[in-house]
Design a protein around this motif. Structure first.
Motif, short mmCIF file in Angstrom:
data_model
loop_
_atom_site.label_atom_id
_atom_site.label_comp_id
_atom_site.label_asym_id
_atom_site.label_seq_id
_atom_site.Cartn_x
_atom_site.Cartn_y
_atom_site.Cartn_z
N ILE A 144 0.84 -1.20 0.00
CA ILE A 144 0.00 0.00 0.00
C ILE A 144 0.88 1.25 0.00
O ILE A 144 0.70 2.16 -0.82
CB ILE A 144 -0.95 0.04 1.21
CG1 ILE A 144 -2.00 -1.07 1.11
CG2 ILE A 144 -1.62 1.39 1.35
CD1 ILE A 144 -2.82 -1.26 2.37
N ASN A 145 1.84 1.29 0.93
CA ASN A 145 2.69 2.46 1.08
C ASN A 145 3.50 2.75 -0.19
O ASN A 145 3.72 3.91 -0.53
CB ASN A 145 3.65 2.29 2.26
CG ASN A 145 2.93 2.22 3.59
OD1 ASN A 145 1.78 2.60 3.71
ND2 ASN A 145 3.62 1.71 4.60
N ASN A 205 0.88 2.77 -17.40
CA ASN A 205 0.47 4.13 -17.76
C ASN A 205 -0.84 4.59 -17.12
O ASN A 205 -1.47 5.53 -17.61
CB ASN A 205 0.40 4.31 -19.28
CG ASN A 205 1.77 4.16 -19.91
OD1 ASN A 205 2.76 4.61 -19.35
ND2 ASN A 205 1.82 3.52 -21.05
N ARG A 206 -1.27 3.95 -16.05
CA ARG A 206 -2.47 4.38 -15.31
C ARG A 206 -2.09 4.55 -13.84
O ARG A 206 -1.36 3.73 -13.29
CB ARG A 206 -3.59 3.34 -15.43
CG ARG A 206 -4.04 3.03 -16.82
CD ARG A 206 -5.40 3.55 -17.24
NE ARG A 206 -6.41 3.79 -16.27
CZ ARG A 206 -7.54 3.12 -16.17
NH1 ARG A 206 -7.79 2.09 -16.96
NH2 ARG A 206 -8.45 3.46 -15.28
N THR A 207 -2.65 5.57 -13.21
CA THR A 207 -2.42 5.76 -11.77
C THR A 207 -3.32 4.80 -11.02
O THR A 207 -4.53 4.76 -11.26
CB THR A 207 -2.72 7.20 -11.36
OG1 THR A 207 -1.88 8.07 -12.12
CG2 THR A 207 -2.47 7.41 -9.89
N ILE A 208 -2.74 4.02 -10.14
CA ILE A 208 -3.52 3.04 -9.38
C ILE A 208 -3.69 3.49 -7.93
O ILE A 208 -2.86 4.19 -7.38
CB ILE A 208 -2.91 1.62 -9.42
CG1 ILE A 208 -1.50 1.59 -8.84
CG2 ILE A 208 -2.91 1.09 -10.84
CD1 ILE A 208 -0.93 0.19 -8.67
N SER A 209 -4.79 3.08 -7.34
CA SER A 209 -5.07 3.28 -5.92
C SER A 209 -5.03 1.92 -5.25
O SER A 209 -5.65 0.97 -5.74
CB SER A 209 -6.45 3.89 -5.71
OG SER A 209 -6.51 5.16 -6.30
N VAL A 210 -4.31 1.82 -4.16
CA VAL A 210 -4.19 0.55 -3.43
C VAL A 210 -4.50 0.82 -1.97
O VAL A 210 -3.93 1.72 -1.36
CB VAL A 210 -2.77 -0.05 -3.57
CG1 VAL A 210 -2.67 -1.39 -2.85
CG2 VAL A 210 -2.36 -0.18 -5.03
N ASP A 211 -5.43 0.03 -1.42
CA ASP A 211 -5.80 0.20 -0.01
C ASP A 211 -6.32 -1.13 0.51
O ASP A 211 -6.47 -2.10 -0.24
CB ASP A 211 -6.87 1.28 0.11
CG ASP A 211 -6.88 1.93 1.50
OD1 ASP A 211 -6.20 1.42 2.42
OD2 ASP A 211 -7.57 2.94 1.66
N TRP A 212 -6.63 -1.16 1.80
CA TRP A 212 -7.19 -2.36 2.41
C TRP A 212 -8.57 -2.64 1.82
O TRP A 212 -9.34 -1.72 1.58
CB TRP A 212 -7.32 -2.19 3.92
CG TRP A 212 -6.01 -2.02 4.60
CD1 TRP A 212 -5.50 -0.87 5.12
CD2 TRP A 212 -5.02 -3.03 4.81
NE1 TRP A 212 -4.26 -1.10 5.64
CE2 TRP A 212 -3.93 -2.42 5.47
CE3 TRP A 212 -4.93 -4.37 4.50
CZ2 TRP A 212 -2.78 -3.11 5.83
CZ3 TRP A 212 -3.79 -5.08 4.86
CH2 TRP A 212 -2.73 -4.45 5.51
N CYS A 213 -8.86 -3.89 1.61
CA CYS A 213 -10.16 -4.28 1.07
C CYS A 213 -11.22 -4.28 2.17
O CYS A 213 -12.34 -3.83 1.95
CB CYS A 213 -10.05 -5.66 0.43
SG CYS A 213 -11.44 -6.11 -0.59
#
Length: 132
Positions: free
Chosen positions: A93-94, A103-111
């Protein structure tokens, strides 16, 4: 609208009448087998192998679930990644939230998480935590 009570059912099911309420738990929740992350902004041409290469830099990936459109076979733009250890998932995540992948901005977080406002889990409310 139905009001939410605290503590959530999954915490209070063993609580007897007169027992003190447990302290609120805020943060990620472990699934049955591990710690699950939710990634969105995934490129439609991404494959499981691409995601495995990306996330395995942070630890052992137990599973990846990349939803694909039945008609086109292309990715729907999100996936779930399961890690065995919480620390490895937090490192992912960090390091990956807000970065570019194909080429895409991704968001990663807890499900799966509990929220500080209500003390109830996103599972109990019937939705995932999509906050960025």
């Amino acid at each position: 609208q139905k009001s939410m009570s605290y503590p959530p059912r999954h915490i209070r099911h063993n609580q007897r009448k007169g027992d003190p309420a447990p302290s609120p738990v805020v943060g990620p929740l472990k699934s049955i087998n591990g710690w699950v992350l939710f990634a969105r902004g995934i490129h439609e041409e991404a494959q499981d192998e691409d995601l495995s290469d990306l996330f395995s830099d942070f630890g052992k990936v137990k599973s990846i679930h990349l939803n694909q459109d039945r008609r086109t076979g292309l990715a729907k733009g999100y996936c779930m990644i399961e890690f065995e250890k919480k620390e490895e998932a937090q490192d992912a995540i960090n390091s990956l939230h807000g970065t570019k992948f194909l080429n895409r901005t991704i968001s990663v977080d807890w499900c799966f998480t509990t929220t500080p406002l209500s003390g109830t889990s996103t599972i109990e409310r019937g939705r995932h935590s999509f906050h960025s």
